[in-house]
Design a protein around this motif. Sequence first.
Motif, PDB file in Angstrom:
ATOM      1  N   TYR A  99      -6.500  11.859  10.888  1.00 56.76           N
ATOM      2  CA  TYR A  99      -5.432  11.256  10.099  1.00 56.76           C
ATOM      3  C   TYR A  99      -4.408  10.668  11.051  1.00 56.76           C
ATOM      4  CZ  TYR A  99      -2.662  15.690  10.338  1.00 56.76           C
ATOM      5  OH  TYR A  99      -1.969  16.804  10.732  1.00 56.76           O
ATOM      6  N   GLY A 100      -3.801   9.594  10.640  1.00 56.74           N
ATOM      7  CA  GLY A 100      -2.842   8.912  11.490  1.00 56.74           C
ATOM      8  C   GLY A 100      -1.679   8.389  10.679  1.00 56.74           C
ATOM      9  N   SER A 101      -0.531   8.292  11.331  1.00 54.24           N
ATOM     10  CA  SER A 101       0.663   7.790  10.648  1.00 54.24           C
ATOM     11  C   SER A 101       0.560   6.278  10.514  1.00 54.24           C
ATOM     12  CB  SER A 101       1.919   8.164  11.437  1.00 54.24           C
ATOM     13  OG  SER A 101       2.075   9.552  11.436  1.00 54.24           O
ATOM     14  N   ALA A 102       0.445   5.814   9.271  1.00 55.00           N
ATOM     15  CA  ALA A 102       0.203   4.397   9.011  1.00 55.00           C
ATOM     16  C   ALA A 102       1.377   3.734   8.295  1.00 55.00           C
ATOM     17  CB  ALA A 102      -1.079   4.232   8.199  1.00 55.00           C
ATOM     18  N   GLY A 103       2.463   4.492   8.120  1.00 58.22           N
ATOM     19  CA  GLY A 103       3.620   3.929   7.411  1.00 58.22           C
ATOM     20  C   GLY A 103       4.771   3.661   8.365  1.00 58.22           C
ATOM     21  N   GLN A 104       5.366   2.483   8.269  1.00 52.37           N
ATOM     22  CA  GLN A 104       6.513   2.153   9.125  1.00 52.37           C
ATOM     23  C   GLN A 104       7.835   2.540   8.483  1.00 52.37           C
ATOM     24  OE1 GLN A 104       6.420  -1.282  11.753  1.00 52.37           O
ATOM     25  NE2 GLN A 104       5.021  -2.233  10.297  1.00 52.37           N
ATOM     26  N   THR A 105       7.867   2.488   7.155  1.00 55.10           N
ATOM     27  CA  THR A 105       9.146   2.731   6.480  1.00 55.10           C
ATOM     28  C   THR A 105       9.169   4.073   5.761  1.00 55.10           C
ATOM     29  OG1 THR A 105       8.272   1.550   4.578  1.00 55.10           O
ATOM     30  CG2 THR A 105       9.638   0.283   6.113  1.00 55.10           C
ATOM     31  N   ASP A 106       7.995   4.617   5.476  1.00 59.81           N
ATOM     32  CA  ASP A 106       7.922   5.929   4.828  1.00 59.81           C
ATOM     33  C   ASP A 106       6.674   6.628   5.352  1.00 59.81           C
ATOM     34  OD1 ASP A 106       6.763   3.688   3.347  1.00 59.81           O
ATOM     35  OD2 ASP A 106       5.992   5.234   2.017  1.00 59.81           O
ATOM     36  N   MET A 107       6.674   7.958   5.289  1.00 56.08           N
ATOM     37  CA  MET A 107       5.562   8.736   5.833  1.00 56.08           C
ATOM     38  C   MET A 107       4.307   8.507   4.998  1.00 56.08           C
ATOM     39  SD  MET A 107       5.919  10.623   8.522  1.00 56.08           S
ATOM     40  CE  MET A 107       4.951  12.102   8.441  1.00 56.08           C
TER      41      MET A 107
END
Length: 183
Positions: A99-107
């Motif tokens: 899993y990876g963090s794919a959001g710039q403005t929200d998690m």
Amino acid sequence: MKKIILLVIFANLFIWVAQAQDQTSWAKRVDTGKEVVTTLQFYFHDKLSGSNPSAVQIAQAARTNNSGTLFGSLLMIDDPLTIGPDPTSKLIGRARGLYGSAGQTDMGLIMAISYGFLDGIYQGSSFSLLSLNPVMNPVREMAIVGGTGLFRLARGYALAQTYSANPNGDAIVGYNVTIVTYV
Ligand SMILES: *[C@@H]1O[C@H](CO)[C@@H](O)[C@H](O)[C@H]1NC(C)=O
Ligand SMILES: *[C@@H]1O[C@H](CO)[C@@H](O)[C@H](O)[C@H]1NC(C)=O
């Protein structure tokens, strides 16, 4: 009587449809018209802390540390799945993947994970989840896009709800899963 007549008509229609679809010599497909709906309930234990974490960061972008949403961070997991929220409750499977963090403005975590089972008739079967996980939402709906064994040709969805989480990033997540497969 009406019911019986209807049943006979349906059964014949059914055989006719099945035969109509079975016309190519190099491939066979018989649509029985029957589906199996499986519902599952289990807990997912994602442990980032301690000397034996089940989730490890394998990559991050240069800007990840400056991002409030950890955009660009990527983790590999091998998380136990248990019957209850207690980590010592019966182990029924493992969730392996990324899993990876794919959001710039929200998690938002992009999840590419295989949920493999070890218990009962589901031993050796797995389903694959590929979806965005908006982790700040109380309940997250995620798509199940396939599977193996009893979950061959699976389609379905998971509803995930955090049971507990700590500041180290460790989390226990409850899953309710609905899967449709063919007989
Ligand atoms: C980001 O922060 C972590 C933890 O403080 C540190 O180990 C790492 O070197 C930092 N990475 C970059 C690219 O600055
Ligand atoms: C999961 O199912 C249980 C039992 O039916 C229910 O109590 C719970 O609210 C459900 N959770 C979600 C996130 O749907």
